[in-house]
Design a protein around this motif. Structure first.
Motif, PDB file in Angstrom:
ATOM      1  N   ALA A  92      19.655  37.339  49.257  1.00 55.76           N
ATOM      2  CA  ALA A  92      19.755  36.219  48.321  1.00 55.76           C
ATOM      3  C   ALA A  92      20.548  35.059  48.906  1.00 55.76           C
ATOM      4  O   ALA A  92      20.268  33.890  48.617  1.00 55.76           O
ATOM      5  CB  ALA A  92      20.390  36.703  47.012  1.00 55.76           C
ATOM      6  N   THR A 124       9.663  41.524  58.827  1.00 56.73           N
ATOM      7  CA  THR A 124       8.687  41.146  57.804  1.00 56.73           C
ATOM      8  C   THR A 124       8.595  42.150  56.655  1.00 56.73           C
ATOM      9  O   THR A 124       8.119  41.801  55.575  1.00 56.73           O
ATOM     10  CB  THR A 124       7.292  40.979  58.430  1.00 56.73           C
ATOM     11  OG1 THR A 124       6.939  42.179  59.134  1.00 56.73           O
ATOM     12  CG2 THR A 124       7.278  39.816  59.401  1.00 56.73           C
ATOM     13  N   TRP A 125       9.056  43.389  56.883  1.00 61.69           N
ATOM     14  CA  TRP A 125       8.962  44.380  55.806  1.00 61.69           C
ATOM     15  C   TRP A 125      10.177  44.333  54.869  1.00 61.69           C
ATOM     16  O   TRP A 125      10.286  45.138  53.954  1.00 61.69           O
ATOM     17  CB  TRP A 125       8.781  45.784  56.374  1.00 61.69           C
ATOM     18  CG  TRP A 125       9.814  46.197  57.391  1.00 61.69           C
ATOM     19  CD1 TRP A 125      11.056  46.698  57.149  1.00 61.69           C
ATOM     20  CD2 TRP A 125       9.690  46.129  58.812  1.00 61.69           C
ATOM     21  NE1 TRP A 125      11.716  46.946  58.319  1.00 61.69           N
ATOM     22  CE2 TRP A 125      10.898  46.613  59.363  1.00 61.69           C
ATOM     23  CE3 TRP A 125       8.674  45.714  59.681  1.00 61.69           C
ATOM     24  CZ2 TRP A 125      11.113  46.691  60.746  1.00 61.69           C
ATOM     25  CZ3 TRP A 125       8.891  45.791  61.034  1.00 61.69           C
ATOM     26  CH2 TRP A 125      10.094  46.271  61.551  1.00 61.69           C
ATOM     27  N   HIS A 126      11.100  43.417  55.101  1.00 68.73           N
ATOM     28  CA  HIS A 126      12.252  43.245  54.227  1.00 68.73           C
ATOM     29  C   HIS A 126      12.182  41.907  53.514  1.00 68.73           C
ATOM     30  O   HIS A 126      11.671  40.922  54.064  1.00 68.73           O
ATOM     31  CB  HIS A 126      13.565  43.283  55.028  1.00 68.73           C
ATOM     32  CG  HIS A 126      14.008  44.662  55.404  1.00 68.73           C
ATOM     33  ND1 HIS A 126      14.611  45.528  54.517  1.00 68.73           N
ATOM     34  CD2 HIS A 126      13.950  45.318  56.583  1.00 68.73           C
ATOM     35  CE1 HIS A 126      14.899  46.660  55.142  1.00 68.73           C
ATOM     36  NE2 HIS A 126      14.505  46.566  56.389  1.00 68.73           N
ATOM     37  N   GLU A 127      12.743  41.848  52.312  1.00 69.12           N
ATOM     38  CA  GLU A 127      12.940  40.583  51.635  1.00 69.12           C
ATOM     39  C   GLU A 127      14.220  39.943  52.157  1.00 69.12           C
ATOM     40  O   GLU A 127      15.193  40.641  52.414  1.00 69.12           O
ATOM     41  CB  GLU A 127      13.048  40.781  50.116  1.00 69.12           C
ATOM     42  CG  GLU A 127      11.736  41.138  49.447  1.00 69.12           C
ATOM     43  CD  GLU A 127      10.703  40.039  49.612  1.00 69.12           C
ATOM     44  OE1 GLU A 127      11.075  38.848  49.453  1.00 69.12           O
ATOM     45  OE2 GLU A 127       9.541  40.352  49.919  1.00 69.12           O
ATOM     46  N   PRO A 128      14.249  38.625  52.331  1.00 68.17           N
ATOM     47  CA  PRO A 128      15.485  37.983  52.779  1.00 68.17           C
ATOM     48  C   PRO A 128      16.606  38.190  51.761  1.00 68.17           C
ATOM     49  O   PRO A 128      16.357  38.206  50.553  1.00 68.17           O
ATOM     50  CB  PRO A 128      15.099  36.501  52.868  1.00 68.17           C
ATOM     51  CG  PRO A 128      13.604  36.497  52.984  1.00 68.17           C
ATOM     52  CD  PRO A 128      13.139  37.679  52.206  1.00 68.17           C
ATOM     53  N   VAL A 139      16.129  31.455  57.584  1.00 66.83           N
ATOM     54  CA  VAL A 139      15.638  32.786  57.963  1.00 66.83           C
ATOM     55  C   VAL A 139      14.690  32.679  59.153  1.00 66.83           C
ATOM     56  O   VAL A 139      13.824  31.796  59.197  1.00 66.83           O
ATOM     57  CB  VAL A 139      14.915  33.459  56.772  1.00 66.83           C
ATOM     58  CG1 VAL A 139      14.207  34.735  57.222  1.00 66.83           C
ATOM     59  CG2 VAL A 139      15.892  33.764  55.649  1.00 66.83           C
ATOM     60  N   ARG A 154      11.893  35.136  60.714  1.00 68.94           N
ATOM     61  CA  ARG A 154      11.141  36.373  60.524  1.00 68.94           C
ATOM     62  C   ARG A 154      10.787  36.932  61.897  1.00 68.94           C
ATOM     63  O   ARG A 154      10.097  36.275  62.687  1.00 68.94           O
ATOM     64  CB  ARG A 154       9.867  36.096  59.733  1.00 68.94           C
ATOM     65  CG  ARG A 154      10.100  35.842  58.251  1.00 68.94           C
ATOM     66  CD  ARG A 154      10.549  37.097  57.553  1.00 68.94           C
ATOM     67  NE  ARG A 154      10.381  37.037  56.106  1.00 68.94           N
ATOM     68  CZ  ARG A 154      10.602  38.062  55.301  1.00 68.94           C
ATOM     69  NH1 ARG A 154      10.992  39.224  55.823  1.00 68.94           N
ATOM     70  NH2 ARG A 154      10.443  37.951  54.005  1.00 68.94           N
ATOM     71  N   VAL A 202      15.281  38.457  59.743  1.00 69.13           N
ATOM     72  CA  VAL A 202      14.749  39.407  58.756  1.00 69.13           C
ATOM     73  C   VAL A 202      13.388  39.927  59.201  1.00 69.13           C
ATOM     74  O   VAL A 202      12.451  39.145  59.378  1.00 69.13           O
ATOM     75  CB  VAL A 202      14.619  38.739  57.368  1.00 69.13           C
ATOM     76  CG1 VAL A 202      14.156  39.763  56.330  1.00 69.13           C
ATOM     77  CG2 VAL A 202      15.934  38.100  56.933  1.00 69.13           C
ATOM     78  N   GLU A 214      17.198  46.535  60.183  1.00 68.98           N
ATOM     79  CA  GLU A 214      17.586  45.900  58.932  1.00 68.98           C
ATOM     80  C   GLU A 214      17.794  44.405  59.166  1.00 68.98           C
ATOM     81  O   GLU A 214      17.905  43.955  60.312  1.00 68.98           O
ATOM     82  CB  GLU A 214      18.888  46.525  58.416  1.00 68.98           C
ATOM     83  CG  GLU A 214      18.793  48.006  58.070  1.00 68.98           C
ATOM     84  CD  GLU A 214      17.993  48.257  56.814  1.00 68.98           C
ATOM     85  OE1 GLU A 214      17.983  47.365  55.928  1.00 68.98           O
ATOM     86  OE2 GLU A 214      17.358  49.321  56.709  1.00 68.98           O
ATOM     87  N   PRO A 215      17.847  43.592  58.116  1.00 68.15           N
ATOM     88  CA  PRO A 215      18.190  42.175  58.292  1.00 68.15           C
ATOM     89  C   PRO A 215      19.527  42.025  59.007  1.00 68.15           C
ATOM     90  O   PRO A 215      20.452  42.814  58.799  1.00 68.15           O
ATOM     91  CB  PRO A 215      18.263  41.658  56.853  1.00 68.15           C
ATOM     92  CG  PRO A 215      17.336  42.553  56.086  1.00 68.15           C
ATOM     93  CD  PRO A 215      17.509  43.911  56.710  1.00 68.15           C
TER      94      PRO A 215
END
Length: 294
Positions: free
Chosen positions: A128, A122-126, A133, A135, A120, A109-110
């Motif tokens: 908010a 690459t398969w997760h969105e950062p 970040v 990657r 983070v 997970e992030p």
């Protein structure tokens, strides 16, 4: 794929594991047969130290074979050996089909370094709240941001936001995460070195994915003075490397060391005493970050 599951006393774990390897097992793992029960035993190993035991008093040995026939042949051969007395076959069973990629990804997970600085995959969105970040996906080289030593180093770097990190050396770069973190926080002349060519390759790929520039290579690539020298390795090699690392720190520069257990602080202070005065800058989960100003 088929699993051959055995139950064995601790004295036979190593022998069985070697025998399974000779019988073409694709993998062998050892588990506490009493896990999740009142009889569960905790076995903890530490860096630079041998494992306390080869297994648990009642060990569950799980070996993987490519076919059911190979698993059954292995069970038959083992059962006929003298050392199998006191052991037993628990099961021979097919391995359920799984989406291994998705399963692996679900474990990462992030990771928050500070409230605004995140690692983070690459398969997760950062998140908010993430303003900075890195990657990074798990790979062959050490360093995904989850270990306390990596997080403390990155926290130190983030704590110098707005300051000039100057020329940076990441010694033992692994995935390149510390070098990339330094680049994200303004460093523009960065050398990242490692004895493992796979780590150098990983560092280059991760730097490109994060759109940062750095120079990666084997240790001989490190040359001259640096304002910031980072080394997240382990206590024993850090002690050996004391004269080399300190020789690379320019006057007024920073030395940042990690991979050190709390109980090893005095050893490191003694090893570095001829060159600088190390102090404990941060601590997390039994690990410490040590720094010195030259």
């Amino acid at each position: 794929m088929f699993e051959l599951v055995l139950l064995a006393p601790v004295d036979e774990v190593e022998t069985l594991s070697e025998a399974l390897d000779a019988l073409d097992a694709l993998s062998v793992s050892v588990e506490d047969a009493d896990a999740q029960t009142p009889a569960e035993q905790a076995l903890f190993g530490e860096p630079d130290m041998p494992p306390p035991k080869a297994g648990w008093e009642r060990s569950r040995i799980v070996s993987l074979f490519s076919t059911e026939a190979l698993a059954r042949d292995a069970a038959r051969v083992l059962s006929a050996q003298d050392f199998f007395a006191g052991c037993r076959v628990v099961a021979i069973q097919p391995v359920p089909e799984q989406d291994w990629v998705r399963l692996t990804q679900s474990q990462f997970e992030p990771v928050d370094i500070t409230p605004e600085f995140w690692i983070v995959p690459t398969w997760h969105e950062p998140p908010a709240e993430a303003k900075q970040v890195i990657r990074l996906d798990p790979g062959l080289a050490f360093g995904t941001g989850t270990h306390p030593t990596t997080r403390m180093c990155l926290r130190w770097i983030a704590g110098r936001a707005g300051q000039d990190l100057g020329r940076v050396l990441d010694y033992g770069c692994g995935s390149g995460i510390l070098a990339i973190g330094a680049a994200k926080f303004g460093a523009s002349d960065i050398d990242a070195v490692d004895i493992d060519p796979a780590a150098v390759e990983s560092t280059c790929a991760n730097a490109e994915a994060n759109h940062v520039a750095l120079n990666a290579g084997l240790p001989e690539k490190a040359s001259g003075p640096y304002r910031t020298v980072l080394a997240n390795i382990l206590a024993t090699p850090l002690k050996v490397l004391a004269p080399l690392l300190c020789a690379h720190v320019e006057k007024g520069g920073h030395l940042v060391l990690a991979g050190i257990l709390e109980r090893q602080a005095d050893e490191l202070k003694e090893a570095y005493a001829p060159y600088c005065q190390l102090t404990v800058h941060d601590a997390q989960e039994g690990w410490i970050l040590m720094t010195a100003r030259f």
